[in-house]
Design an enzyme around this catalytic site. Structure first.
Site, PDB file in Angstrom:
ATOM      1  NE  ARG A 172      -2.189  -0.947   3.895  1.00 35.29           N
ATOM      2  CZ  ARG A 172      -2.997  -0.568   4.604  1.00 35.29           C
ATOM      3  NH1 ARG A 172      -3.299   0.889   5.890  1.00 35.29           N
ATOM      4  NH2 ARG A 172      -3.860  -1.379   5.060  1.00 35.29           N
ATOM      5  NE  ARG A 176       2.920   8.899  -5.174  1.00 33.38           N
ATOM      6  CZ  ARG A 176       3.268   9.315  -3.783  1.00 33.38           C
ATOM      7  NH1 ARG A 176       3.583  10.113  -2.722  1.00 33.38           N
ATOM      8  NH2 ARG A 176       1.741   9.035  -2.897  1.00 33.38           N
ATOM      9  NE  ARG A 249       3.267  -6.001  16.890  1.00 41.50           N
ATOM     10  CZ  ARG A 249       4.458  -6.367  18.211  1.00 41.50           C
ATOM     11  NH1 ARG A 249       3.946  -7.958  18.911  1.00 41.50           N
ATOM     12  NH2 ARG A 249       5.396  -6.175  18.226  1.00 41.50           N
ATOM     13  NE  ARG A 280       0.703   4.668  12.692  1.00 39.02           N
ATOM     14  CZ  ARG A 280       0.714   4.719  12.032  1.00 39.02           C
ATOM     15  NH1 ARG A 280       0.665   5.052  11.098  1.00 39.02           N
ATOM     16  NH2 ARG A 280       0.003   3.517  11.935  1.00 39.02           N
ATOM     17  CD  GLU A 300      -0.303   4.098  16.535  1.00 38.65           C
ATOM     18  OE1 GLU A 300      -0.991   4.938  15.922  1.00 38.65           O
ATOM     19  OE2 GLU A 300      -0.192   3.495  15.211  1.00 38.65           O
ATOM     20  CE1 TYR A 348      -3.034  -2.316   8.251  1.00 38.25           C
ATOM     21  CE2 TYR A 348      -1.432  -3.988   6.185  1.00 38.25           C
ATOM     22  CZ  TYR A 348      -1.818  -2.694   7.534  1.00 38.25           C
ATOM     23  OH  TYR A 348      -1.161  -1.395   7.776  1.00 38.25           O
ATOM     24  CG  ASP A 350      -6.472   1.067   4.257  1.00 37.18           C
ATOM     25  OD1 ASP A 350      -6.101   1.521   5.370  1.00 37.18           O
ATOM     26  OD2 ASP A 350      -5.985   1.349   3.302  1.00 37.18           O
TER      27      ASP A 350
HETATM   28  N1  UDP Z   1       5.642   0.788   7.143  1.00 42.53           N
HETATM   29  C1  UDP Z   1       7.179   1.306   7.207  1.00 42.53           C
HETATM   30  N2  UDP Z   1       8.166   2.622   7.312  1.00 42.53           N
HETATM   31  C2  UDP Z   1       7.425   3.744   7.335  1.00 42.53           C
HETATM   32  C3  UDP Z   1       6.237   3.445   7.333  1.00 42.53           C
HETATM   33  C4  UDP Z   1       5.433   2.285   7.192  1.00 42.53           C
HETATM   34  O1  UDP Z   1       7.986  -0.388   6.362  1.00 42.53           O
HETATM   35  O2  UDP Z   1       7.616   4.391   8.265  1.00 42.53           O
HETATM   36  C5  UDP Z   1       5.289  -0.624   6.458  1.00 42.53           C
HETATM   37  C6  UDP Z   1       5.427  -1.217   7.786  1.00 42.53           C
HETATM   38  O3  UDP Z   1       5.309  -2.759   7.371  1.00 42.53           O
HETATM   39  C7  UDP Z   1       3.501  -0.620   7.434  1.00 42.53           C
HETATM   40  C8  UDP Z   1       2.838  -0.496   6.591  1.00 42.53           C
HETATM   41  O4  UDP Z   1       4.110   0.044   5.872  1.00 42.53           O
HETATM   42  O5  UDP Z   1       2.959  -2.183   9.126  1.00 42.53           O
HETATM   43  C9  UDP Z   1       2.323  -0.232   5.838  1.00 42.53           C
HETATM   44  O6  UDP Z   1       2.252   0.924   7.015  1.00 42.53           O
HETATM   45  P1  UDP Z   1       0.960   2.657   7.073  1.00 42.53           P
HETATM   46  O7  UDP Z   1       1.130   2.883   7.712  1.00 42.53           O
HETATM   47  O8  UDP Z   1      -0.246   1.886   6.086  1.00 42.53           O
HETATM   48  O9  UDP Z   1      -0.643   1.177   8.184  1.00 42.53           O
HETATM   49  P2  UDP Z   1      -0.983   1.637   9.436  1.00 42.53           P
HETATM   50  O10 UDP Z   1      -1.520   3.426   9.383  1.00 42.53           O
HETATM   51  O11 UDP Z   1      -1.826   0.549   8.670  1.00 42.53           O
HETATM   52  O12 UDP Z   1      -0.713   1.448  10.920  1.00 42.53           O
END
Ligand code: UDP
Length: 376
Positions: A172, A176, A249, A280, A300, A348, A350
């Site tokens: 996802r 780029r 998880r 984050r 988080e 998973y 959105d």
């Molecule tokens: N991911 C990563 N580094 C980042 C952000 C995301 O490796 O800085 C990877 C990580 O495996 C994560 C996945 O991309 O579980 C999906 O990220 P997303 O931000 O879409 O996760 P969500 O918001 O669903 O937790």
């Protein structure tokens, strides 16, 4: 309908799936009761107003979709702003633009043009055969970007080696070489100005709701209240872990109200090194700029899931999917039970996908019910 039932549908869970399903069924003339074990509606998209700031209590939720039907649907219940998500990664104290884009190439290699960035990307991409997350990422972005942005974050987020995770998790995230630094590619993006709770409240207008109501409470026998049950919780819990527990998880959120105008310059900064225990930091006021001398931030922390804490992310590896399919098969043999949403479908998802799923499921159920009543 049986004589004893007061409702046509008992909907377990007042999150997005439950709320959309309840709205559609109510509008089609069916009587719905929605219950939720929490003390509030809106499930994990719940927003809580703290000092005028809409706080995303269970983590950042940014609405994004290419599906015009879904976008029009949510806009019936809330006014959206035009927020576009732009994330920064913090790795060993340095900040980078993420997902990888021209700015990232600039920051790391001093590259200025798209052509040069494309050339660099081709140079660093590997040719691995594996379909796991690590191999896939190395194929996409090579070792240096993988180590900096992906490995540490992914392994703390999921509590597993990246080489043991399915690549679907990361597909996802775009890569780029252009200057587009948005997190999502989707045509429609935004955040409800008055928060998600108000949006879900509007979806549930006129629907009977029971809060602090645990479907599994043996004293209640909730299933006796309606002819059909729509369950949006974990499907393995519904069937008492009959085929074994599915893996999830979990997360822990640490919210902090700070007496300062701003903590960071954007809504989300990802901390990608393994040594930092959180993934984050969210600063909520950036989702919908709010003049306030205060700010609320959320760290988080990913954590192991057990049946006592909240399941957030399904771990869709081969073993879990095999188990899930056994539950799904059982569910399909019981047409009066309907399963939907992230936990019940073990997907998973959105937000926009949950809504699309609830719209299509409710349509299907309405058609089936109409057909049955015609056939009688
Ligand atoms: N991911 C990563 N580094 C980042 C952000 C995301 O490796 O800085 C990877 C990580 O495996 C994560 C996945 O991309 O579980 C999906 O990220 P997303 O931000 O879409 O996760 P969500 O918001 O669903 O937790």
């Amino acid at each position: 309908m049986t004589e004893a039932s007061t409702y046509d549908f008992l909907i377990v869970g007042a999150g997005l799936f439950g709320a959309v399903f309840a709205r559609e069924m109510t509008d089609a003339g069916y009587r719905c009761l929605v219950i939720d074990k929490r003390s509030h509606i809106a499930g994990n998209v719940y927003t809580n107003n703290i000092n005028g700031i809409q706080v995303h209590q269970y983590g950042a939720h940014i609405f994004h979709t290419n599906d015009e039907t879904v976008w029009n649907y949510v806009n019936r219940f809330a006014e959206f702003n035009d927020y576009e998500h732009r994330v920064e990664v913090n790795y060993q104290g340095e900040t980078y633009s993420f997902p990888v884009n021209l700015k990232t190439f600039q920051q790391i290699w001093g590259i200025e043009t798209e052509e040069e960035a494309e050339k660099k990307l081709e140079e660093i991409q590997q040719q691995n055969v594996g379909s796991d997350l690590e191999s896939w990422s190395l194929n996409q972005v090579g070792t240096e970007l993988y180590e900096r942005f992906i490995k540490g974050y992914t392994e703390k987020q999921w509590g597993k080696q990246a080489s043991d995770l399915p690549s679907a998790i990361i597909k996802r995230i775009p890569v780029r070489t252009t200057a587009d630094d948005r997190y999502f590619n989707d045509k429609y993006q935004g955040i409800p100005i008055n928060g998600y709770t108000a949006m879900v409240e509007a979806m549930l207008a006129g629907v009977k709701i029971g809060l602090n109501a645990d479907f599994f409470d043996p004293d209640q026998q909730w299933d006796k209240h309606a002819d059909r049950i729509v369950f949006t919780g974990a499907i393995d819990a519904f069937y008492k872990y009959k085929y074994g527990a599915l893996e999830y998880r979990s997360l822990r959120f640490e919210h902090e109200l700070l007496e300062q105008n701003e903590f960071q310059n954007r809504a989300v900064v990802n901390y990608t090194e393994a040594e930092i225990p959180y993934t984050r930091i969210i600063e909520h006021k950036h989702f919908n700029p709010t003049p306030s001398d205060y700010t609320v931030i959320t760290r988080e922390y990913p954590q192991a899931w057990n049946t006592e804490n909240e399941a957030y992310y399904p771990i869709r590896d081969a073993r879990n999917l095999e188990r899930y399919n056994a539950y799904k098969k059982l569910a399909e043999s019981q047409p009066n039970y309907i399963f939907g949403g992230r936990l019940a479908e073990y997907r998973y998802y959105d937000m926009h996908q949950v809504i699309a799923s609830a719209l299509s499921k409710s349509k299907k159920v309405i058609n089936e019910l109409k057909k049955t009543s015609r056939d009688v």
